[in-house]
Design a protein around this motif. Structure first.
Motif, mmCIF file in Angstrom:
data_model
loop_
_atom_site.group_PDB
_atom_site.id
_atom_site.type_symbol
_atom_site.label_atom_id
_atom_site.label_comp_id
_atom_site.label_asym_id
_atom_site.label_seq_id
_atom_site.Cartn_x
_atom_site.Cartn_y
_atom_site.Cartn_z
ATOM 1 N N MET A 258 1.052 -0.889 -0.371
ATOM 2 C CA MET A 258 -0.276 -0.107 -0.037
ATOM 3 C C MET A 258 0.508 1.259 -0.204
ATOM 4 O O MET A 258 1.657 1.090 0.877
ATOM 5 N N LEU A 259 0.438 1.994 -0.515
ATOM 6 C CA LEU A 259 1.137 3.477 -0.776
ATOM 7 C C LEU A 259 0.153 4.966 -0.373
ATOM 8 O O LEU A 259 -1.223 3.981 -0.344
ATOM 9 N N PRO A 260 0.513 5.966 0.786
ATOM 10 C CA PRO A 260 -0.539 6.436 0.369
ATOM 11 C C PRO A 260 -1.322 7.205 -0.350
ATOM 12 O O PRO A 260 -1.172 7.500 -1.702
ATOM 13 N N PRO A 261 -2.207 7.457 -0.532
ATOM 14 C CA PRO A 261 -3.928 8.252 -1.562
ATOM 15 C C PRO A 261 -3.155 9.082 -1.314
ATOM 16 O O PRO A 261 -3.224 9.897 -0.512
ATOM 17 N N ILE A 357 -7.618 0.351 -4.682
ATOM 18 C CA ILE A 357 -8.151 1.315 -4.004
ATOM 19 C C ILE A 357 -8.807 0.649 -2.442
ATOM 20 O O ILE A 357 -9.139 -0.686 -2.901
ATOM 21 N N ALA A 358 -7.477 0.199 -1.561
ATOM 22 C CA ALA A 358 -7.696 0.093 -0.055
ATOM 23 C C ALA A 358 -8.575 0.581 0.470
ATOM 24 O O ALA A 358 -8.468 1.832 0.820
ATOM 25 N N VAL A 359 -9.466 -0.165 1.222
ATOM 26 C CA VAL A 359 -10.688 0.085 2.134
ATOM 27 C C VAL A 359 -11.233 -0.345 3.232
ATOM 28 O O VAL A 359 -10.249 -1.656 3.604
ATOM 29 N N ASN A 360 -10.487 0.123 4.468
ATOM 30 C CA ASN A 360 -11.039 -0.337 6.110
ATOM 31 C C ASN A 360 -12.985 -0.674 6.105
ATOM 32 O O ASN A 360 -13.078 -0.827 4.947
ATOM 33 N N SER A 361 -12.969 -1.390 7.003
ATOM 34 C CA SER A 361 -14.492 -2.277 6.797
ATOM 35 C C SER A 361 -15.362 -1.035 7.140
ATOM 36 O O SER A 361 -16.608 -1.153 6.507
ATOM 37 N N TYR A 362 -15.068 -0.056 6.749
ATOM 38 C CA TYR A 362 -15.940 1.572 7.577
ATOM 39 C C TYR A 362 -16.390 1.628 5.669
ATOM 40 O O TYR A 362 -17.097 2.654 5.037
ATOM 41 N N GLY A 363 -15.850 1.038 4.718
ATOM 42 C CA GLY A 363 -15.418 2.049 3.227
ATOM 43 C C GLY A 363 -14.604 2.742 2.912
ATOM 44 O O GLY A 363 -14.842 3.898 1.864
ATOM 45 N N GLN A 364 -13.918 2.923 4.214
ATOM 46 C CA GLN A 364 -13.056 5.001 3.508
ATOM 47 C C GLN A 364 -11.567 4.604 3.153
ATOM 48 O O GLN A 364 -10.781 3.346 3.706
ATOM 49 N N VAL A 365 -10.788 5.351 2.581
ATOM 50 C CA VAL A 365 -9.613 4.488 1.918
ATOM 51 C C VAL A 365 -8.843 5.281 3.067
ATOM 52 O O VAL A 365 -8.273 5.722 3.513
ATOM 53 N N VAL A 366 -7.864 3.918 3.020
ATOM 54 C CA VAL A 366 -6.286 3.841 3.302
ATOM 55 C C VAL A 366 -5.035 3.867 3.073
ATOM 56 O O VAL A 366 -4.210 3.813 3.829
ATOM 57 N N GLY A 367 -5.542 3.410 1.545
ATOM 58 C CA GLY A 367 -4.437 3.375 0.584
ATOM 59 C C GLY A 367 -4.376 2.593 -1.170
ATOM 60 O O GLY A 367 -5.306 3.191 -1.083
ATOM 61 N N VAL A 368 -3.384 2.840 -1.469
ATOM 62 C CA VAL A 368 -3.188 2.665 -2.537
ATOM 63 C C VAL A 368 -2.141 1.963 -3.341
ATOM 64 O O VAL A 368 -1.595 1.514 -2.668
ATOM 65 N N VAL A 369 -2.959 0.610 -3.785
ATOM 66 C CA VAL A 369 -2.417 -0.063 -4.402
ATOM 67 C C VAL A 369 -1.816 -0.377 -6.065
ATOM 68 O O VAL A 369 -3.099 -0.615 -6.580
ATOM 69 N N HIS A 370 -0.771 -0.678 -6.453
ATOM 70 C CA HIS A 370 -0.403 -0.290 -8.094
ATOM 71 C C HIS A 370 -0.133 -2.131 -8.234
ATOM 72 O O HIS A 370 0.082 -3.071 -7.359
ATOM 73 N N VAL A 371 -0.644 -2.051 -9.327
ATOM 74 C CA VAL A 371 -1.365 -3.649 -9.289
ATOM 75 C C VAL A 371 0.122 -4.906 -9.631
ATOM 76 O O VAL A 371 0.833 -5.992 -10.541
ATOM 77 N N SER A 372 1.025 -3.604 -10.828
ATOM 78 C CA SER A 372 2.147 -3.390 -11.621
ATOM 79 C C SER A 372 3.392 -4.051 -10.244
ATOM 80 O O SER A 372 3.899 -5.111 -10.534
ATOM 81 N N ASP A 373 2.942 -3.555 -8.573
ATOM 82 C CA ASP A 373 3.908 -4.023 -7.477
ATOM 83 C C ASP A 373 3.696 -5.234 -7.496
ATOM 84 O O ASP A 373 4.030 -6.357 -7.015
ATOM 85 N N LEU A 374 1.880 -5.466 -7.309
ATOM 86 C CA LEU A 374 2.267 -6.975 -6.691
ATOM 87 C C LEU A 374 2.055 -8.031 -8.220
ATOM 88 O O LEU A 374 2.494 -9.071 -7.761
#
Length: 381
Positions: A258-261, A357-374
């Motif tokens: 995860m990277l900062p959004p 876009i990574a979200v928590n259980s409230y549906g709020q943004v916590v980070g961004v994930v590059h598919v290329s990194d995965l």
């Protein structure tokens, strides 16, 4: 946290009576905000019930000072600032004054959560609802202490944050009664889109139990000592134990990638997005979020720049809301495995390499994930 140096550390520069507390994501261990704790400014002593113009100016200048001091410690994280609850009785002029002062310090309203003080319990219900609405109208967020308000007032005013009192959090790892109360408050938060923050977290066992109760953020002595400053390390949280996971999903979780959004309000103009992409060549996407940090749309760099840099593109789009050029966000829960996230990415052939876009259980943004990194990481494993 213990020092490993053999030479005693130099004394810290005093910040007066200001203390900084890290607000920590209980899943990833990342610091997501900084809470500023300090004594309140002098209040009106003339026996006048309403907040005077002079007191409004004093509070606004005091908040500006707190923000500038926090900026001096290199933090650009969102801030949780104390706010005398009696200022909710002031009108739109006070809100405009505070907004103006904090923008002078380079802070947007959505970067600030006002934690209302204990006198909140003495205010009429209508006053609280109207005051919170005024602050929210310009983008500020509000926080309540769980010991100050009834649950039905939380539902009516929907603050951004509810801080669970340390007297409840303390001992949650060993007291089932406290666990039940925390679970109930966390459920109220999830149901109404309100962050529930545990205050007074003191042990790794507390972190584990609070996560099981459904809480996602917390603060307390477990994470850092009282002399902590923004930018410094905090105590790592225990690793989450995956549950109900497909056996084929073994491997790293997306929290490792995860990277900062980079988020903007939903009414931001396309010109503001252009500036963001121009200022950061490595930025893949920008997220448009609502006042509760939930993603409303995502703007992909390539497609966006093709639209605005083409013939007449700047004239057509620059001054208009960027939401017109946004696409639906592709969200994944922050506790998902990398392999499972790749499966989500592969469901849409046209957008397979776009950010998740990574979200928590409230549906709020916590980070961004590059598919290329995965892909790169899993190809090496």
């Amino acid at each position: 946290m213990p020092h490993t140096d053999t030479i005693p550390p130099a004394p810290r520069r005093s910040s007066g009576s200001v203390t900084y507390r890290p607000v920590v994501d209980l899943d990833s261990g990342a610091v997501v905000a900084v809470e500023v704790v300090t004594s309140l400014p002098p209040a009106n002593r003339d026996g006048v019930a309403e907040v005077t113009t002079r007191e409004q100016v004093v509070v606004a200048e005091w908040l500006l000072t707190l923000v500038k001091e926090a900026a001096g410690t290199e933090s650009l994280l969102p801030l949780v600032l104390p706010l005398p609850a009696r200022t909710l009785t002031a009108g739109d002029e006070f809100v405009s004054l505070v907004e103006s002062r904090l923008r002078q310090a380079g802070r947007r309203p959505r970067d600030i959560t006002f934690m209302l003080t204990a006198d909140l319990a003495d205010l009429p219900r209508q006053t609280v609802a109207a005051g919170v609405a005024r602050l929210r109208a310009v983008g500020f967020r509000c926080g309540f202490g769980s010991a100050l308000v009834r649950p039905d007032l939380i539902l009516e005013t929907t603050p951004f944050l509810v801080r669970l009192d340390p007297t409840i959090v303390s001992g949650v790892s060993s007291d089932q009664r406290r666990t039940t109360i925390v679970e109930g408050l966390a459920r109220i938060g999830r149901g109404s889109g309100v962050y529930a923050m545990a205050a007074g977290v003191s042990s790794a066992e507390d972190v584990v139990r609070l996560r099981r109760c459904g809480l996602r953020v917390g603060t307390g002595d477990f994470f850092a000592d009282s002399d902590w400053r923004p930018g410094e390390r905090v105590t790592p949280v225990p690793e989450p134990v995956p549950t109900d996971q497909d056996p084929g999903d073994a491997g790293p979780q997306i929290t490792e990638f995860m990277l900062p959004p980079v988020g903007f309000d939903s009414d931001s103009t396309a010109e503001e997005i252009i500036d963001a992409f121009t200022g950061d060549p490595a930025l893949n996407s920008v997220i448009l979020i609502d006042h509760r940090d939930r993603p409303l749309g995502v703007i992909d760099r390539t497609r966006f720049l093709l639209s605005v840099t083409g013939r007449y593109g700047h004239a057509l789009h620059a001054k208009r809301p960027s939401m017109r050029l946004a696409e639906s966000p592709r969200t994944v829960p922050a506790w998902m495995s990398a392999i499972a996230a790749l499966r989500v990415a592969g469901q849409d052939n046209a957008r397979v390499y776009e950010d998740l876009i990574a979200v928590n259980s409230y549906g709020q943004v916590v980070g961004v994930v590059h598919v290329s990194d995965l892909i790169q990481s899993l190809s090496r494993s």
